[in-house]
Design a protein around this motif. Structure first.
Motif, PDB file in Angstrom:
ATOM      1  N   ILE A  28       8.765  11.558  -0.989  1.00  0.00           N
ATOM      2  CA  ILE A  28       7.769  11.266  -0.140  1.00  0.00           C
ATOM      3  C   ILE A  28       7.518   9.737  -0.297  1.00  0.00           C
ATOM      4  O   ILE A  28       7.418   9.110  -1.137  1.00  0.00           O
ATOM      5  N   GLU A  29       7.470   8.985   0.855  1.00  0.00           N
ATOM      6  CA  GLU A  29       7.272   7.563   0.765  1.00  0.00           C
ATOM      7  C   GLU A  29       6.086   7.141   0.426  1.00  0.00           C
ATOM      8  O   GLU A  29       5.129   7.983   0.404  1.00  0.00           O
ATOM      9  N   GLU A  30       5.993   5.728   0.284  1.00  0.00           N
ATOM     10  CA  GLU A  30       4.811   5.209  -0.079  1.00  0.00           C
ATOM     11  C   GLU A  30       3.968   5.148   1.069  1.00  0.00           C
ATOM     12  O   GLU A  30       4.102   5.049   2.194  1.00  0.00           O
ATOM     13  N   PRO A  31       2.443   5.521   0.901  1.00  0.00           N
ATOM     14  CA  PRO A  31       1.540   5.496   1.849  1.00  0.00           C
ATOM     15  C   PRO A  31       1.253   3.973   2.546  1.00  0.00           C
ATOM     16  O   PRO A  31       1.139   3.157   1.781  1.00  0.00           O
ATOM     17  N   SER A  32       0.944   3.787   3.741  1.00  0.00           N
ATOM     18  CA  SER A  32       0.402   2.592   4.198  1.00  0.00           C
ATOM     19  C   SER A  32      -0.831   2.348   3.784  1.00  0.00           C
ATOM     20  O   SER A  32      -1.523   3.352   3.252  1.00  0.00           O
ATOM     21  N   GLU A  33      -1.313   1.128   3.793  1.00  0.00           N
ATOM     22  CA  GLU A  33      -2.781   0.641   3.401  1.00  0.00           C
ATOM     23  C   GLU A  33      -3.760   1.324   4.064  1.00  0.00           C
ATOM     24  O   GLU A  33      -4.858   2.214   3.772  1.00  0.00           O
ATOM     25  N   ASP A  34      -3.336   1.768   5.673  1.00  0.00           N
ATOM     26  CA  ASP A  34      -4.575   2.404   6.421  1.00  0.00           C
ATOM     27  C   ASP A  34      -4.502   3.808   5.888  1.00  0.00           C
ATOM     28  O   ASP A  34      -5.802   4.280   5.949  1.00  0.00           O
ATOM     29  N   VAL A  35      -3.407   4.342   5.988  1.00  0.00           N
ATOM     30  CA  VAL A  35      -3.460   5.747   5.458  1.00  0.00           C
ATOM     31  C   VAL A  35      -4.073   6.255   4.225  1.00  0.00           C
ATOM     32  O   VAL A  35      -4.833   7.092   3.952  1.00  0.00           O
ATOM     33  N   LEU A  36      -3.814   5.190   3.240  1.00  0.00           N
ATOM     34  CA  LEU A  36      -4.500   5.485   1.914  1.00  0.00           C
ATOM     35  C   LEU A  36      -6.044   5.117   1.866  1.00  0.00           C
ATOM     36  O   LEU A  36      -6.321   6.016   1.244  1.00  0.00           O
TER      37      LEU A  36
END
Length: 626
Positions: free
Chosen positions: A203-211
């Motif tokens: 699983i890729e790292e989440p973007s700042e907005d997603v997090l």
């Protein structure tokens, strides 16, 4: 009818008590109208009064039973929380209903039959015979008298006659039994694909907005609980015992009084060769008599010393009585005659004899002093408790008490009610931790709370020194935890989506094998599964597998694995109404049919009679039943 069929289908056998309870409190409700009551009446059914003393006796029995199972005495609040007062009263209301019906039918019981039934009560017997003193003891512990018991027992026997007369021969048709036979013993073969989360791509790292969005939606999961800091002073026998104060003379005297504890029995080093027949064992014995050694016989049979040596054993430690008798009849180094043991024919050798002996006083002197000190400390705990309480009453802090009386004081900082520390880690070794933390979190700063009991021999005092209120943590405080949680949820979501895609494909006409080949997956088959025998499938997948007919397709989840499945084969079971495996099912179905009929009758009569509950008296009884 359908109600108890569903009950059986789910594996729960309806009990008369619970059905009557449901009728009494779920159908008619306990919050009924209030009428006039006798001075000690807890409820009335028609013209029949339920005496508070009978209610208290029955409630006490239930409280004692549950307290025994839980390993602690229930408080009045816990008794209420478990619903015992309503359960007991519900049962007694329905008993009164049936008593009224029996009275209308002019039913009764002879004195001879009543006496016979009481005499045959197992609780009143010792050595298989009725014991009047035992009966008096049981009734006293139950909080009732002999007269009250006899009266209630007579009513019970009459109710049993009534129930047997009305429903005793209730039987269900074979068609009903066949439904349960099919349900219980139908077999299915199930093809399935198991999708493990661990097999997904990283699983890729989440973007700042997603997090940020995920954190806002799940903020409560990362909330900091309330933390408290406190000091705790502990008093147990081990905290005040002083083995150095015990003299050698006292230790010697005590050693002599318990010397049997240190007597070690004779032991023999048992070696054993097992033979498959008596003839083989006798042939080996003849070789030994002719000059061969025990080791020669071992070599012939490819046995090593570890194969034959059982070590030094007391006679009581040898589980085979014949072998025990034989080895303890041999001199050191001697070989036995052929012995018929539990698992075959034996030749035994006593390789070594260790005579009985006692552990010397000097070897256990420190242990003796510690035991004496512990016993003395047990008697001194209450005196020390009084000293602590006197100092607290005089204004001393726990720190001052600890210093003056040399008792252990512990400081606990920023801990949650669950025992988790704010800085990380968990505390598990506080005295009576659950009770202590519960009290800590119910107490204000610097409030002088009552001590906590530590088992039956100790006490703990505490003082809250600081309180940190629960709060929402900022994202930067829990960033790594939020990322990990998002990845876990994302992994679950993607695995579920994959299972859903595969299900859609096979519902659209593709075979499970074809879809698996296209996606580089493998198909497995679980054969002859039933609702009780799951094979390699988890319960959730088996439930889905029986959710439709042949070729039924479904998904299921178990932990980190998604299952996509298809029913490949359905085998209907044979049906023989007289089969042994159906006897218990048949008996339970017939019993449930009887219970269903009797409960419907009771509900109808209760509705006609009406009942009232004296809640004030009921609460008074509950508060006094401890």
């Amino acid at each position: 009818m359908m109600e108890f069929m569903r009950s059986m289908a789910s594996g729960i056998v309806a009990k008369l008590l619970m059905l009557l309870l449901v009728l009494s409190f779920a159908v008619w409700g306990i919050a009924d109208v209030f009428g006039r009551f006798g001075q000690s009446t807890v409820a009335t059914v028609g013209d029949t009064e339920i005496d508070a003393r009978d209610y208290q006796s029955e409630l006490l029995l239930e409280v004692n039973s549950l307290s025994s199972r839980l390993g602690q005495r229930l408080t009045a609040a816990q008794t209420q929380a478990f619903g015992l007062p309503n359960q007991v009263l519900g049962r007694m209301i329905n008993e009164a209903t049936l008593n009224d019906l029996a009275s209308n039918f002019n039913m009764g019981l002879s004195s001879e039959e009543l006496a016979k039934g009481i005499a045959e009560e197992p609780a009143f017997q010792t050595a298989g015979k009725f014991n009047r003193n035992q009966m008096a003891l049981v009734l006293r512990n139950a909080g009732t008298t002999e007269d009250r018991y006899v009266t209630n027992r007579e009513k019970l026997e009459v109710r049993r006659q009534l129930a047997q007369g009305l429903t005793g021969n209730s039987t269900l048709p074979e068609a009903t039994l066949k439904v349960f036979n099919d349900f219980s013993f139908e077999k299915r073969d199930v093809d399935y694909i198991a999708l493990k989360e661990a097999d997904l791509d990283a699983i890729e790292e989440p973007s700042e907005d997603v997090l940020n969005s995920y954190y806002e939606q799940n903020k409560i999961a990362f909330r900091a609980p309330e933390y408290r800091s406190f000091v705790v002073l502990k008093l147990e026998p081990g905290d005040i015992m002083d083995p150095s104060a015990v003299s050698d003379e006292d230790a010697q005297t005590y050693y002599e009084s318990v010397s049997n504890r240190f007597q070690l029995p004779e032991k023999r080093q048992m070696q054993q060769i097992l033979f498959g027949s008596k003839e083989d064992a006798e042939a080996a014995l003849e070789k030994i008599k002719g000059g061969a050694t025990f080791e020669d016989i071992m070599a012939e049979r490819n046995l090593t010393e570890s194969d034959v040596d059982f070590g030094l054993l007391a006679k009581s430690e040898i589980t085979d009585p014949a072998a025990a008798d034989a080895i303890y009849s041999l001199d050191e180094g001697a070989v036995s005659d052929v012995v018929e043991g539990q698992f075959g024919f034996l030749l035994l050798r006593n390789a070594k004899t260790e005579p009985p002996h006692a552990t010397p006083f000097e070897d256990v002197k420190d242990q003796m002093k510690a035991e004496i000190a512990a016993e003395r400390a047990n008697g001194e705990v209450l005196d020390m408790f009084d000293n602590v309480e006197d100092m607290r009453a005089g204004g001393s802090t726990l720190e001052e008490v600890s210093q003056k009386l040399n008792l252990p004081l512990r400081t606990v900082t920023t801990i949650s009610k669950a025992g988790e520390l704010e800085r990380g880690g968990e505390v598990t070794d506080l005295p009576e931790q659950e009770a202590l933390l519960t009290s800590v979190f119910d107490t204000d700063i610097d409030y002088e709370a009552d001590p906590i009991d530590i088992g039956n021999t100790g006490f703990a005092w505490f003082r809250v020194t600081d309180i940190e209120a629960a709060r929402d943590r900022a994202l930067d405080e829990v960033h790594d935890d939020v990322v990990a949680a998002w990845k876990e949820d994302e992994r679950q979501s993607r695995n579920a989506e994959l299972a859903g895609e595969i299900l859609k494909e096979i519902e659209g006409g593709k075979s499970l094998a074809a879809v698996a080949e296209e996606r580089g997956l493998s198909v497995a088959t679980a054969t002859d599964i039933t609702r009780q025998v799951h094979g390699d499938l988890p319960a959730s997948a088996v439930e889905q597998a029986f959710g439709g007919p042949l070729h039924h397709k479904a998904t299921a989840v178990d932990g980190e694995t998604q299952y996509v499945l298809e029913v490949a084969k359905v085998t209907d079971p044979e049906f023989d109404p007289d089969a042994l495996q159906l006897e218990s099912v048949k008996a339970r179905l017939n019993q449930n049919a009887s219970t269903d009929l009797l409960s419907q009758l009771s509900a109808t009569i209760l509705g006609n009679l009406g009942y009232t509950v004296n809640e004030a008296m009921m609460n008074q009884v509950v508060s006094g039943t401890r």
